[in-house]
Design an enzyme around this catalytic site. Structure first.
Site, PDB file in Angstrom:
ATOM      1  CE  LYS A  54       5.396   1.164   6.401  1.00 41.04           C
ATOM      2  NZ  LYS A  54       4.289   1.430   5.543  1.00 41.04           N
ATOM      3  CD  GLN A  98       4.066   1.958   1.725  1.00 39.27           C
ATOM      4  OE1 GLN A  98       3.791   1.710   3.197  1.00 39.27           O
ATOM      5  NE2 GLN A  98       3.396   3.196   2.393  1.00 39.27           N
ATOM      6  CG  ASP A 121      -0.996   0.300   6.921  1.00 39.34           C
ATOM      7  OD1 ASP A 121      -0.682   1.041   8.754  1.00 39.34           O
ATOM      8  OD2 ASP A 121      -1.639  -0.143   6.195  1.00 39.34           O
TER       9      ASP A 121
HETATM   10  N1  GUN Z   1       1.576   5.148   2.181  1.00 37.27           N
HETATM   11  C1  GUN Z   1       1.454   6.312   3.736  1.00 37.27           C
HETATM   12  N2  GUN Z   1       1.735   6.429   4.980  1.00 37.27           N
HETATM   13  C2  GUN Z   1       1.335   4.962   4.750  1.00 37.27           C
HETATM   14  C3  GUN Z   1       0.515   4.495   5.816  1.00 37.27           C
HETATM   15  O1  GUN Z   1       0.540   4.100   7.467  1.00 37.27           O
HETATM   16  N3  GUN Z   1      -0.115   2.844   5.968  1.00 37.27           N
HETATM   17  C4  GUN Z   1      -0.205   2.458   4.526  1.00 37.27           C
HETATM   18  N4  GUN Z   1      -0.638   1.680   4.280  1.00 37.27           N
HETATM   19  N5  GUN Z   1       0.301   2.714   2.812  1.00 37.27           N
HETATM   20  C5  GUN Z   1       0.509   3.507   3.243  1.00 37.27           C
END
Ligand code: GUN
Length: 295
Positions: A54, A98, A121
């Site tokens: 990311k 995350q 998100d």
């Molecule tokens: N952990 C696994 N996938 C995601 C996601 O799409 N967003 C976040 N914040 N954590 C994750």
């Protein structure tokens, strides 16, 4: 018949190029760039690798990116204070915490503390509610469902009046994509059925689907005879079924028996290289839109 492959790898590249162009224009016109903070608590290997990707993607696009790594024993109070700091930072347009978080931290409390207008998100209840209402009130779409919808649209699949069957009812994929496909609008206006583990005749529902979206987390759940000839099949499953002895890399399979399904479907996503690359791409687009809205 061999289905047309819907390549998330290629489509995500095209969208990232579009985003980069918009970021360049924004910087030239306003001197501002989108700002994203990724908060990683602890060192869960899968989370580290997701966050690294990311961060790299955000930097390649010219975003301001803060990678805020915190120790696994950070207190809930300190984490909430950190979120409050970024909620009030005008250079930050997107906040991503995350998941998963360590057990001593209440995930819900943390996610609910993020300003809904920086919640890229789209996990905050306000954004879940906005999605349900649809139309102009929607600020952010959750990233994986947004990526799925984009693949459907860019593959040229007709959605208006189409029978969409969603296999799986999770909060992050099944429920939101079902609602999005049923809304009024481009890439939507579909007739949607959600099926799940308690559904009586899974096969019969899938066989009706002009668009079959599978997010069950069960390798090869969908059999070739469940697929309507010529339909569009979107496989969201990423199942590790073993390890390649030579490379040491995980062997991944989707929820659909791809090799046989591709002989029946009209269009189909591969695993890997289908829905996966779209998720980060939509996160970047949400951050860009948030920045544009704030100016
Ligand atoms: N952990 C696994 N996938 C995601 C996601 O799409 N967003 C976040 N914040 N954590 C994750």
């Amino acid at each position: 018949m061999t289905a047309e492959l819907i390549s998330g790898t290629e489509i995500s590249k095209a969208i990232l190029a579009e985003i980069k162009q918009e970021v360049d224009e924004m910087r030239e016109k306003t001197g501002t760039v989108p700002g994203l903070v990724t908060i990683l608590v602890g060192e869960n290997p899968a989370s580290v690798s997701y966050v690294t990707l990311k961060v790299k993607t955000a930097l390649n696009l010219g975003f301001k990116e803060i990678q805020d790594n915190q120790p696994a024993d950070i207190s809930e109070q300190d984490l909430l204070a950190l979120i409050d700091k970024y909620n009030n930072d005008p250079e930050i347009h997107g906040i991503l915490v995350q998941l998963p978080l360590p057990d001593h931290v209440d995930d819900k409390k943390v996610l609910d503390a993020i300003d809904p207008d920086k919640d890229v998100d789209a996990f905050h209840p306000v954004n879940v509610g906005r999605l349900m209402i649809g139309g102009d009130v929607v600020r952010f779409l959750p990233c994986t469902p947004a990526g799925i919808q984009e693949l459907i649209v860019r593959s040229g699949t007709e959605t208006s009046g189409a029978e969409v069957v969603v296999v799986g009812r999770s909060n992050i994929v099944g429920k939101p994509i079902a609602m999005m496909m049923a809304q009024k609008g481009v890439g939507a206006n579909s007739t949607v059925t959600i099926v799940h583990t308690r559904t009586k005749d899974l096969a019969a529902h899938c066989q009706r689907a002009d668009i079959l979206i599978v997010a069950a987390g069960v390798p090869n759940l969908v059999k070739p005879e469940w697929i309507k000839p010529g339909s569009t099949v979107i496989d969201v499953g990423v199942n590790r079924i073993g390890t390649n002895e030579k490379t040491g890399k995980a062997i991944l399979r989707g929820d659909v028996d791809f090799d046989k399904a591709k002989e029946i479907a009209g269009k189909i996503t591969p695993v890997p290289g289908g829905v996966g690359p779209m998720t980060i791409c939509m996160l970047m687009r949400n951050t860009l839109r948030s920045a544009q809205k704030s100016i």
